[in-house]
Scaffold this motif. Sequence first.
Motif, PDB file in Angstrom:
ATOM      1  N   UNK A   1      -8.422  -0.363  -1.077  1.00 13.13           N
ATOM      2  CA  UNK A   1      -8.529   0.336  -2.357  1.00 13.13           C
ATOM      3  C   UNK A   1      -7.706  -0.307  -3.460  1.00 13.13           C
ATOM      4  N   UNK A   2      -6.682  -1.074  -3.119  1.00 19.06           N
ATOM      5  CA  UNK A   2      -5.787  -1.629  -4.139  1.00 19.06           C
ATOM      6  C   UNK A   2      -5.319  -3.015  -3.692  1.00 19.06           C
ATOM      7  N   UNK A   3      -5.621  -4.018  -4.491  1.00 15.87           N
ATOM      8  CA  UNK A   3      -5.296  -5.403  -4.130  1.00 15.87           C
ATOM      9  C   UNK A   3      -3.799  -5.654  -4.081  1.00 15.87           C
ATOM     10  N   UNK A   4      -2.998  -4.742  -4.628  1.00 15.83           N
ATOM     11  CA  UNK A   4      -1.542  -4.911  -4.580  1.00 15.83           C
ATOM     12  C   UNK A   4      -0.969  -4.592  -3.207  1.00 15.83           C
ATOM     13  N   UNK A   5      -1.766  -4.003  -2.336  1.00 12.97           N
ATOM     14  CA  UNK A   5      -1.300  -3.631  -0.988  1.00 12.97           C
ATOM     15  C   UNK A   5      -1.759  -4.692   0.000  1.00 12.97           C
ATOM     16  N   UNK A   6      -0.839  -5.219   0.762  1.00 13.04           N
ATOM     17  CA  UNK A   6      -1.151  -6.212   1.798  1.00 13.04           C
ATOM     18  C   UNK A   6      -0.576  -5.759   3.131  1.00 13.04           C
ATOM     19  N   UNK A   7      -1.195  -6.211   4.207  1.00 12.86           N
ATOM     20  CA  UNK A   7      -0.775  -5.828   5.546  1.00 12.86           C
ATOM     21  C   UNK A   7      -0.304  -7.037   6.334  1.00 12.86           C
ATOM     22  N   UNK A   8       0.734  -6.825   7.145  1.00 15.65           N
ATOM     23  CA  UNK A   8       1.138  -7.798   8.156  1.00 15.65           C
ATOM     24  C   UNK A   8       1.305  -7.052   9.472  1.00 15.65           C
ATOM     25  N   UNK A   9       1.068  -7.732  10.565  1.00 10.42           N
ATOM     26  CA  UNK A   9       1.216  -7.115  11.883  1.00 10.42           C
ATOM     27  C   UNK A   9       2.671  -7.144  12.337  1.00 10.42           C
ATOM     28  N   UNK A  10       3.051  -6.103  13.052  1.00  9.83           N
ATOM     29  CA  UNK A  10       4.367  -6.033  13.696  1.00  9.83           C
ATOM     30  C   UNK A  10       4.137  -5.645  15.154  1.00  9.83           C
TER      31      UNK A  10
END
Length: 350
Positions: free
Chosen positions: A69-78
């Motif tokens: 929904x928002x390009x400012x949010x990014x994910x990384x795996x932990x």
Amino acid sequence: MTQDTGDRAPAATATGISVVMPILNEERHLAHAVEAVLSQPAPGPVEVILAVGPSSDRTHEVAEQLAADDARVRLVDNPSGRTPDALNAALAAAAYDVVVRVDGHGILSADYLATAVRVLDETGAANVGGIMDAVGTTSFERAVATAMKSRLGVGGARFKLGGEAGEAETVYLGVFRREWLRRVGGYDSRFSRAQDWEMNYRIRQAGGLVWFTPELRVEYRPRGSFRALARQYRDYGRWRRVVARQHPGSINLRYLAPPAALAGVALGAVGGVLWSPLWLLPAGYVAAVTVGGVAVARADGLAVMARMPAVLATMHMTWGWGFLTSTIRLQDEPTGLGEAQTTPSNGAVA
């Protein structure tokens, strides 16, 4: 799960704000926490990096939807699910020169980002932080919140009690100059708990300033049962003992108060069988948490007042027990930025 390995972070750090969030089992609160970040005015571009662990609820789906929904949010795996690994993974992917730590159930006060950047500039601090504003909904959570905001509950911690702005040993969560995170190597991944206190100690030892300001406030949801509260404070005590072992001289009297209280109560309870005046030790403690607990909760209603003595005793006794019985030894070399572990650490041996 959509994963960003950090390739989008520029080689030279840009001016802006990177909000890093360690996320595990935060289905209920994550969307609200992220919204509280993205809706804020900020003096520059903002990104939110969610380091998502192997949750047992729908946290992954919520995080993916937020990123879609928002390009400012990014994910990384932990993969390990551990907080220091999540923070270091998010830091390695961060693009900007100011780094803000936020938890998945923490709600930032209005203008938190703009205020934090202003205070960083005004003070020249390496890290600034504010008040951990415990807010409960049930009677039990409200009792814990009141205890956490009282000197009887937590001693003199300004980030829980409030107070005047100034230099501090540690602050809640933190807003950092990224150059300082690089300088000290990020979070020590061996610390499952107390990793923020431990890193702030290294920052201060390296000459950096840690600064508290009551202008910053983060709403925090307390634990909802005696069992969860006891586990939390036992772990606090255990890992604070590890910090003391790792960094001799870092302990102070405030941290010794719970183990001293536990030792006194235990001595009186056992020794009173042989010498009755020793019963005054546990009796005096019970009287103190009862009278003191009622006093600090007098504005919160009967339901909170009735729970306060037991809440205070749980916090004191389990913290003290964790501190006195901690057998954790750090055996591995510390890992930091870009070196997050993919499995639980072998460095912490119980």
